[in-house]
Design a protein around this motif. Sequence first.
Motif, short mmCIF file in Angstrom:
data_model
loop_
_atom_site.label_atom_id
_atom_site.label_comp_id
_atom_site.label_asym_id
_atom_site.label_seq_id
_atom_site.Cartn_x
_atom_site.Cartn_y
_atom_site.Cartn_z
N SER A 263 -13.29 -33.54 28.24
CA SER A 263 -12.88 -34.63 27.10
C SER A 263 -13.88 -34.49 25.88
CB SER A 263 -12.92 -35.89 27.93
OG SER A 263 -14.21 -36.24 28.22
N GLY A 264 -13.33 -35.38 25.08
CA GLY A 264 -14.24 -35.57 23.70
C GLY A 264 -14.09 -34.01 22.89
N VAL B 77 -13.45 -41.25 32.02
CA VAL B 77 -14.71 -40.85 31.21
C VAL B 77 -14.01 -40.62 29.96
CG1 VAL B 77 -16.34 -39.16 30.69
CG2 VAL B 77 -16.10 -39.78 33.18
N GLU B 78 -12.89 -39.73 29.81
CA GLU B 78 -12.43 -39.70 28.48
C GLU B 78 -12.29 -40.95 27.69
OE1 GLU B 78 -8.33 -37.84 28.16
OE2 GLU B 78 -9.18 -36.52 26.52
N MET B 79 -11.44 -41.83 28.19
CA MET B 79 -11.07 -43.39 27.74
C MET B 79 -12.41 -44.08 27.30
SD MET B 79 -7.47 -44.20 29.26
CE MET B 79 -7.93 -44.69 30.88
N GLN B 103 -18.78 -43.09 36.07
CA GLN B 103 -18.14 -42.19 36.54
C GLN B 103 -18.28 -40.57 36.45
OE1 GLN B 103 -13.82 -43.34 36.60
NE2 GLN B 103 -14.63 -45.54 36.96
N GLN B 104 -18.90 -40.20 35.20
CA GLN B 104 -19.64 -38.81 35.33
C GLN B 104 -20.50 -38.44 36.34
OE1 GLN B 104 -17.81 -36.63 33.02
NE2 GLN B 104 -18.72 -35.02 34.23
N ALA B 105 -21.27 -39.46 36.40
CA ALA B 105 -22.38 -39.17 37.61
C ALA B 105 -21.43 -39.15 39.04
CB ALA B 105 -23.53 -40.48 37.58
#
Lengths: 283, 221
Positions: A263-264, B77-79, B103-105
């Motif tokens: 993402s990003g 994570v994206e949002m 949430q990435q962790a």
Amino acid sequence: MSISTPAGDKRRPSAVSTGKKPPAGKSSSSSTSSTSTARKPSTASKAAGTAARPGGKAGGAGGGGKGRKPITPVKVSQGRSWGPIAMFVAVGVIAAGIIGYGSWAAFKGSQPWEQKAADIDGIVNYRDNPDKTLTEANHAWGPLTYKLTPPVGGNHNYNWQNCMGDVYDAPIANEHAVHAMEHGAVWVAYKSGLAADQVEKLASKVRGNEYMLMSPIENLDHEVSLQAWGYQLKVDSVDDGRIDQFISALRQNATVEAGATCSGGITATGTTPRDIGKDQQGG
Amino acid sequence: MSVSVESDPESPEIDDAVPPARRRFGVAGWLAAGVALGLLLGLVAGLLIVPSFTRPGEDSAEAGFARDMSTHHAQAVEMGMLAHQKASDSDVRTLGGDIALTQQAQIGMMQAWLREWKLGPTGSQPRMAWMPEGSAGLENGLMPGMATDAERAQLRSATGKAFDVLFLQLMIKHHLGGIHMAEEVVKLTDNAEVLRLAQGMVANQRNEVAAFQQLLTKLGG
């Protein structure tokens, strides 16, 4: 127990030979059959141990002496020997089967992804290629040239193409796509003009799956070309089973930047790279 | 004597009855015993010498959860990062960053499990197949609560208060789907690590849903 089978067979003639003795009453016959049953293992093992025919004969005579007919010991010996044999065969086969299957599954399942990739028919591994420019990984601004179409690695833009299962309907910049592959994405490229239902079949494998992206390429030399960092597979049908194999083996595994995200990134299409951030960098 | 002759085949207390009884159980009886013993022996030996017997397998609920929740989390994570970068309300910005980092962790933890279990990040089963009737919950191939491509595009282009409201609405839906998946794996697993993380997700995301709803009320969404 395995000894009892041949011993039991050996005993048959001796039991027959002693059958000349006068038969007793019915009750005594069944009671002797139990005594002969009890005696038989020791007799049989003795016979097997000494391998002496007279000894066996004597034992048989002793057992069969009170017996009515030779048929009874034969039947008993069958019941006693085949049951245990069947049991031990079953034990052995099942135990060996479970352990064998478990070991095989463990071996197969824990095969490294590189091996799974290497097993795909027609895949090309450019990581081993002596031309290291194919998989070098520096950041650069502006348009870059790639030796392969589509590229499988190499220098790339600072920005990556968003690879959150994004299905792009127009060509994208190689410079961003290569960066997405560095992060572990599988890039599904198809020849522009592929029938809509075929495109949808591909899209269903991509949509909603991070570390995946898809886009058309003008004049691609095959209908579909799959890329991950350092790997490529070109096929001519969206139904080719190797597409799923490629995704399964390489998606996320092929990253050279473990933990990097999808993402990003750039979500726009167009083959000219977008140098977002260049101004701030002063580059 | 004549009495014992008649009672012979049936009377179990007399030695005479043993051989016919043995013959009746015969091969089938021994075979059944063999199958039972073989299964026991195979499993015991397997547990001792084959490591894959003691860790979640390719099609296990644990592996399915780790893979599917990683994907589900990746979209959060994206949002969350979008909210962290562009929300107009500072509380929404803070929440977005919190969600993205947490949430990435958690994705990292789940991916580490898969590596430890010698399993790949991509499963051979359809999404949610590890849940009872799980695959029936897919909408256009997306897991429950996941934003569609159109919704993601809408969120990227939205600005100001409209962005904040849309983010909160999408994230409530996303969290409810995620809570459902986490609750399912809690029912299915006895793996302590999986239980710990999934139970934490349920509790934490329930609290966040309440916070999103309060923020929506505050923003008049």
